[in-house]
Design an enzyme around this catalytic site. Structure first.
Site, mmCIF file in Angstrom:
data_model
loop_
_atom_site.group_PDB
_atom_site.id
_atom_site.type_symbol
_atom_site.label_atom_id
_atom_site.label_comp_id
_atom_site.label_asym_id
_atom_site.label_seq_id
_atom_site.Cartn_x
_atom_site.Cartn_y
_atom_site.Cartn_z
ATOM 1 N N HIS A 163 0.832 -1.209 0.000
ATOM 2 C CA HIS A 163 0.000 0.000 0.000
ATOM 3 C C HIS A 163 0.868 1.261 0.000
ATOM 4 O O HIS A 163 1.984 1.246 0.502
ATOM 5 C CB HIS A 163 -0.860 0.027 1.269
ATOM 6 N N CYS A 250 -3.008 0.381 9.496
ATOM 7 C CA CYS A 250 -4.042 -0.532 8.965
ATOM 8 C C CYS A 250 -5.099 -0.923 9.980
ATOM 9 O O CYS A 250 -6.192 -1.336 9.605
ATOM 10 C CB CYS A 250 -3.414 -1.839 8.502
HETATM 11 C C1 CIR Z 1 -3.871 -7.532 3.032
HETATM 12 O O1 CIR Z 1 -3.062 -8.068 2.266
HETATM 13 O O2 CIR Z 1 -4.867 -6.949 2.636
HETATM 14 C C2 CIR Z 1 -3.618 -7.643 4.525
HETATM 15 N N1 CIR Z 1 -2.948 -8.863 4.805
HETATM 16 C C3 CIR Z 1 -2.806 -6.465 5.016
HETATM 17 C C4 CIR Z 1 -3.520 -5.163 4.898
HETATM 18 C C5 CIR Z 1 -2.717 -4.011 5.381
HETATM 19 N N2 CIR Z 1 -3.480 -2.829 5.371
HETATM 20 C C6 CIR Z 1 -2.981 -1.604 5.247
HETATM 21 O O3 CIR Z 1 -1.789 -1.423 5.021
HETATM 22 N N3 CIR Z 1 -3.851 -0.604 5.287
#
Ligand code: CIR
Length: 255
Positions: A163, A250
Protein backbone atom coordinates in the site's frame (compact mmCIF):
# COMPACT_ATOMS: atom_id res chain seq x y z
CA UNK A 1 -3.73 13.67 13.13
CA UNK A 2 -6.06 15.35 15.59
CA UNK A 3 -8.52 12.63 16.38
CA UNK A 4 -11.26 11.97 18.94
CA UNK A 5 -12.59 8.62 17.78
CA UNK A 6 -11.46 5.36 16.21
CA UNK A 7 -13.06 2.19 14.89
CA UNK A 8 -11.06 -1.04 15.20
CA UNK A 9 -11.96 -4.68 14.65
CA UNK A 10 -10.67 -7.49 16.86
CA UNK A 11 -8.78 -10.17 14.97
CA UNK A 12 -10.47 -13.54 14.57
CA UNK A 13 -8.59 -16.83 14.89
CA UNK A 14 -8.64 -16.97 11.08
CA UNK A 15 -6.26 -13.98 10.97
CA UNK A 16 -3.41 -16.48 10.55
CA UNK A 17 -4.85 -17.19 7.07
CA UNK A 18 -4.71 -13.54 6.04
CA UNK A 19 -3.14 -12.47 2.74
CA UNK A 20 0.66 -12.22 2.78
CA UNK A 21 3.43 -11.88 0.25
CA UNK A 22 5.97 -14.01 2.11
CA UNK A 23 4.76 -17.63 2.31
CA UNK A 24 7.41 -18.43 4.92
CA UNK A 25 6.13 -15.80 7.38
CA UNK A 26 3.85 -17.46 9.93
CA UNK A 27 1.90 -15.16 12.25
CA UNK A 28 0.13 -16.57 15.31
CA UNK A 29 -3.35 -15.65 16.55
CA UNK A 30 -2.01 -14.92 20.03
CA UNK A 31 0.69 -12.71 18.59
CA UNK A 32 -1.69 -10.66 16.45
CA UNK A 33 -4.20 -10.43 19.32
CA UNK A 34 -1.54 -9.12 21.72
CA UNK A 35 -0.34 -6.56 19.16
CA UNK A 36 -3.93 -5.49 18.52
CA UNK A 37 -4.66 -5.08 22.25
CA UNK A 38 -1.55 -2.97 22.78
CA UNK A 39 -2.59 -0.83 19.80
CA UNK A 40 -6.14 -0.29 21.10
CA UNK A 41 -4.74 0.66 24.52
CA UNK A 42 -2.37 3.14 22.89
CA UNK A 43 -5.24 4.78 20.99
CA UNK A 44 -7.25 5.07 24.20
CA UNK A 45 -4.23 6.48 26.08
CA UNK A 46 -3.83 9.08 23.34
CA UNK A 47 -7.35 10.24 24.20
CA UNK A 48 -9.49 8.47 21.62
CA UNK A 49 -12.82 6.84 22.18
CA UNK A 50 -12.45 3.44 20.50
CA UNK A 51 -15.38 1.52 18.98
CA UNK A 52 -14.26 -2.13 18.98
CA UNK A 53 -16.08 -4.23 16.38
CA UNK A 54 -16.52 -8.00 16.73
CA UNK A 55 -14.09 -10.41 15.06
CA UNK A 56 -15.18 -11.87 11.72
CA UNK A 57 -13.89 -15.41 11.22
CA UNK A 58 -15.04 -15.41 7.58
CA UNK A 59 -12.71 -12.49 6.82
CA UNK A 60 -9.13 -13.22 7.94
CA UNK A 61 -7.91 -9.71 7.05
CA UNK A 62 -10.83 -7.80 8.59
CA UNK A 63 -8.67 -6.67 11.53
CA UNK A 64 -7.10 -4.29 8.97
CA UNK A 65 -10.22 -2.17 9.03
CA UNK A 66 -8.46 0.88 7.55
CA UNK A 67 -8.84 -0.59 4.07
CA UNK A 68 -12.64 -0.53 4.11
CA UNK A 69 -13.38 3.18 4.47
CA UNK A 70 -12.12 6.75 4.56
CA UNK A 71 -13.34 8.85 7.46
CA UNK A 72 -13.39 12.57 8.22
CA UNK A 73 -15.15 14.67 10.86
CA UNK A 74 -17.82 15.64 8.35
CA UNK A 75 -18.43 12.38 6.56
CA UNK A 76 -17.24 8.94 5.51
CA UNK A 77 -16.66 7.13 2.24
CA UNK A 78 -17.20 3.38 2.09
CA UNK A 79 -14.44 1.93 -0.10
CA UNK A 80 -14.28 -1.21 -2.23
CA UNK A 81 -11.20 -3.24 -1.15
CA UNK A 82 -9.27 -4.56 -4.14
CA UNK A 83 -8.51 -8.08 -2.89
CA UNK A 84 -11.40 -10.45 -3.78
CA UNK A 85 -11.24 -12.14 -0.34
CA UNK A 86 -11.67 -8.71 1.31
CA UNK A 87 -14.39 -7.17 -0.84
CA UNK A 88 -17.32 -8.07 1.43
CA UNK A 89 -15.57 -6.56 4.46
CA UNK A 90 -17.16 -3.30 3.29
CA UNK A 91 -20.63 -4.66 4.11
CA UNK A 92 -19.43 -5.53 7.61
CA UNK A 93 -18.35 -1.95 8.34
CA UNK A 94 -21.36 -0.23 6.79
CA UNK A 95 -23.41 -0.40 10.00
CA UNK A 96 -20.62 1.04 12.14
CA UNK A 97 -20.18 3.97 9.73
CA UNK A 98 -23.93 4.63 9.81
CA UNK A 99 -23.77 4.79 13.62
CA UNK A 100 -21.00 7.38 13.60
CA UNK A 101 -21.64 9.48 10.47
CA UNK A 102 -24.71 11.27 9.17
CA UNK A 103 -23.30 11.30 5.64
CA UNK A 104 -21.76 8.18 4.07
CA UNK A 105 -21.06 7.89 0.34
CA UNK A 106 -19.58 4.85 -1.36
CA UNK A 107 -17.48 3.68 -4.27
CA UNK A 108 -19.42 2.02 -7.09
CA UNK A 109 -19.02 -1.28 -8.94
CA UNK A 110 -15.57 -1.65 -10.50
CA UNK A 111 -14.18 1.25 -8.43
CA UNK A 112 -11.57 -0.37 -6.21
CA UNK A 113 -9.57 1.37 -3.49
CA UNK A 114 -7.99 0.28 -0.19
CA UNK A 115 -7.72 2.85 2.61
CA UNK A 116 -4.06 1.86 2.98
CA UNK A 117 -3.43 3.61 -0.33
CA UNK A 118 -4.76 6.96 0.89
CA UNK A 119 -2.60 9.51 2.71
CA UNK A 120 -4.50 12.51 4.06
CA UNK A 121 -2.58 15.74 4.65
CA UNK A 122 -4.07 19.15 5.53
CA UNK A 123 -3.39 20.35 1.97
CA UNK A 124 -4.33 17.38 -0.13
CA UNK A 125 -5.15 13.69 -0.22
CA UNK A 126 -2.70 11.38 -2.01
CA UNK A 127 -4.27 8.30 -3.59
CA UNK A 128 -1.74 5.65 -4.62
CA UNK A 129 -2.58 3.38 -7.54
CA UNK A 130 -1.60 -0.17 -6.57
CA UNK A 131 -2.52 -3.82 -6.99
CA UNK A 132 -5.55 -2.96 -4.79
CA UNK A 133 -6.49 0.55 -5.96
CA UNK A 134 -7.37 0.96 -9.63
CA UNK A 135 -7.66 4.09 -11.76
CA UNK A 136 -11.48 3.98 -11.72
CA UNK A 137 -11.49 3.74 -7.94
CA UNK A 138 -8.94 6.50 -7.49
CA UNK A 139 -10.77 8.86 -9.83
CA UNK A 140 -14.12 8.17 -8.19
CA UNK A 141 -12.51 8.81 -4.83
CA UNK A 142 -11.26 12.21 -6.03
CA UNK A 143 -14.90 13.16 -6.66
CA UNK A 144 -16.13 11.86 -3.29
CA UNK A 145 -13.34 13.81 -1.59
CA UNK A 146 -14.19 16.98 -3.51
CA UNK A 147 -17.73 16.70 -2.14
CA UNK A 148 -16.15 16.78 1.33
CA UNK A 149 -14.14 19.87 0.38
CA UNK A 150 -10.81 18.08 -0.04
CA UNK A 151 -8.55 18.17 -3.05
CA UNK A 152 -6.81 14.95 -4.04
CA UNK A 153 -3.99 13.70 -6.27
CA UNK A 154 -3.70 10.32 -7.91
CA UNK A 155 -0.13 9.00 -7.69
CA UNK A 156 1.72 5.69 -8.03
CA UNK A 157 2.38 3.36 -5.09
CA UNK A 158 5.97 2.02 -5.28
CA UNK A 159 5.98 -1.56 -6.60
CA UNK A 160 8.01 -2.73 -3.59
CA UNK A 161 5.17 -2.22 -1.09
CA UNK A 162 1.56 -3.37 -0.76
CA UNK A 163 0.00 0.00 0.00
CA UNK A 164 1.00 3.64 -0.48
CA UNK A 165 1.00 4.14 3.29
CA UNK A 166 3.24 1.11 3.81
CA UNK A 167 5.90 3.63 2.79
CA UNK A 168 4.76 6.99 4.20
CA UNK A 169 2.84 8.77 6.95
CA UNK A 170 1.95 12.29 8.02
CA UNK A 171 4.00 13.34 11.05
CA UNK A 172 2.94 16.98 11.37
CA UNK A 173 1.09 19.54 9.28
CA UNK A 174 3.99 19.92 6.85
CA UNK A 175 6.13 16.85 7.55
CA UNK A 176 5.90 13.43 5.96
CA UNK A 177 7.91 10.38 6.97
CA UNK A 178 8.75 8.32 3.89
CA UNK A 179 10.75 5.25 2.92
CA UNK A 180 13.52 6.04 0.40
CA UNK A 181 11.51 4.97 -2.67
CA UNK A 182 8.88 7.62 -1.96
CA UNK A 183 11.18 10.18 -0.34
CA UNK A 184 13.18 10.36 -3.59
CA UNK A 185 10.12 10.39 -5.86
CA UNK A 186 9.50 14.14 -5.73
CA UNK A 187 5.83 13.47 -4.93
CA UNK A 188 6.11 15.30 -1.66
CA UNK A 189 7.59 18.53 -3.01
CA UNK A 190 6.50 21.35 -0.71
CA UNK A 191 6.54 19.10 2.38
CA UNK A 192 9.41 18.46 4.75
CA UNK A 193 10.33 14.83 4.21
CA UNK A 194 12.01 12.72 6.88
CA UNK A 195 13.47 9.56 5.40
CA UNK A 196 13.31 6.27 7.28
CA UNK A 197 16.76 5.09 8.44
CA UNK A 198 18.39 2.24 6.45
CA UNK A 199 16.91 -1.10 7.47
CA UNK A 200 13.88 0.63 9.04
CA UNK A 201 11.79 1.17 5.89
CA UNK A 202 8.76 -0.43 7.58
CA UNK A 203 8.82 2.37 10.16
CA UNK A 204 7.19 4.65 7.61
CA UNK A 205 3.87 3.11 8.57
CA UNK A 206 3.66 5.08 11.82
CA UNK A 207 0.58 6.82 13.18
CA UNK A 208 0.43 10.31 14.65
CA UNK A 209 -2.45 10.53 17.13
CA UNK A 210 -2.76 13.94 18.75
CA UNK A 211 0.54 14.67 20.56
CA UNK A 212 1.70 11.07 20.35
CA UNK A 213 3.25 9.01 17.59
CA UNK A 214 2.82 5.24 17.46
CA UNK A 215 5.99 3.64 16.07
CA UNK A 216 6.85 -0.05 15.56
CA UNK A 217 9.04 -1.40 18.37
CA UNK A 218 11.60 -2.75 15.93
CA UNK A 219 12.45 0.75 14.66
CA UNK A 220 14.55 2.45 17.38
CA UNK A 221 16.28 4.92 15.06
CA UNK A 222 12.98 6.11 13.63
CA UNK A 223 11.71 6.52 17.19
CA UNK A 224 14.70 8.77 17.91
CA UNK A 225 14.00 10.91 14.86
CA UNK A 226 10.38 11.34 15.92
CA UNK A 227 11.38 12.20 19.50
CA UNK A 228 13.76 14.88 18.17
CA UNK A 229 10.73 16.48 16.49
CA UNK A 230 9.41 17.12 20.01
CA UNK A 231 6.70 14.46 19.79
CA UNK A 232 5.88 11.73 22.31
CA UNK A 233 6.78 8.28 21.02
CA UNK A 234 4.82 5.16 21.88
CA UNK A 235 6.58 1.98 20.75
CA UNK A 236 4.29 -0.88 19.81
CA UNK A 237 5.01 -4.49 18.83
CA UNK A 238 4.20 -5.16 15.16
CA UNK A 239 6.17 -8.27 14.21
CA UNK A 240 3.12 -10.53 13.78
CA UNK A 241 1.00 -8.07 11.80
CA UNK A 242 4.09 -7.32 9.67
CA UNK A 243 4.01 -10.99 8.57
CA UNK A 244 0.62 -10.14 7.03
CA UNK A 245 2.08 -7.11 5.20
CA UNK A 246 0.37 -4.82 7.69
CA UNK A 247 1.44 -2.14 10.12
CA UNK A 248 0.02 0.35 12.59
CA UNK A 249 -2.16 2.50 10.36
CA UNK A 250 -4.04 -0.53 8.97
CA UNK A 251 -5.66 -1.41 12.26
CA UNK A 252 -7.95 1.60 12.71
CA UNK A 253 -10.18 4.18 11.12
CA UNK A 254 -9.48 7.48 12.89
CA UNK A 255 -11.19 10.84 12.86
C1 CIR B 1 -3.87 -7.53 3.03
O1 CIR B 1 -3.06 -8.07 2.27
O2 CIR B 1 -4.87 -6.95 2.64
C2 CIR B 1 -3.62 -7.64 4.52
N1 CIR B 1 -2.95 -8.86 4.81
C3 CIR B 1 -2.81 -6.46 5.02
C4 CIR B 1 -3.52 -5.16 4.90
C5 CIR B 1 -2.72 -4.01 5.38
N2 CIR B 1 -3.48 -2.83 5.37
C6 CIR B 1 -2.98 -1.60 5.25
O3 CIR B 1 -1.79 -1.42 5.02
N3 CIR B 1 -3.85 -0.60 5.29
Amino acid sequence: FEFTTAIVREPGKSVVNGLKSDPTAVPTYDGVLAEHRAYVDALAEAGLSVDILKPLEDFPDSVFVEDTALVFRDGAILLRPGAPSRLAEREEVRGALARHFAAVTELGVGEYADGGDVLVTPETVFIGLSARTNRLGAEALVKHLAALGRSARVVQTPATVLHFKSACALLSEDTIVAAPALAASGLFAGYRVLETPPGEEGAANLVRVNKRVLVGKSYPRMAEIVAKEGLEVKLLPVSDVAKLDAGLSCMSLRW
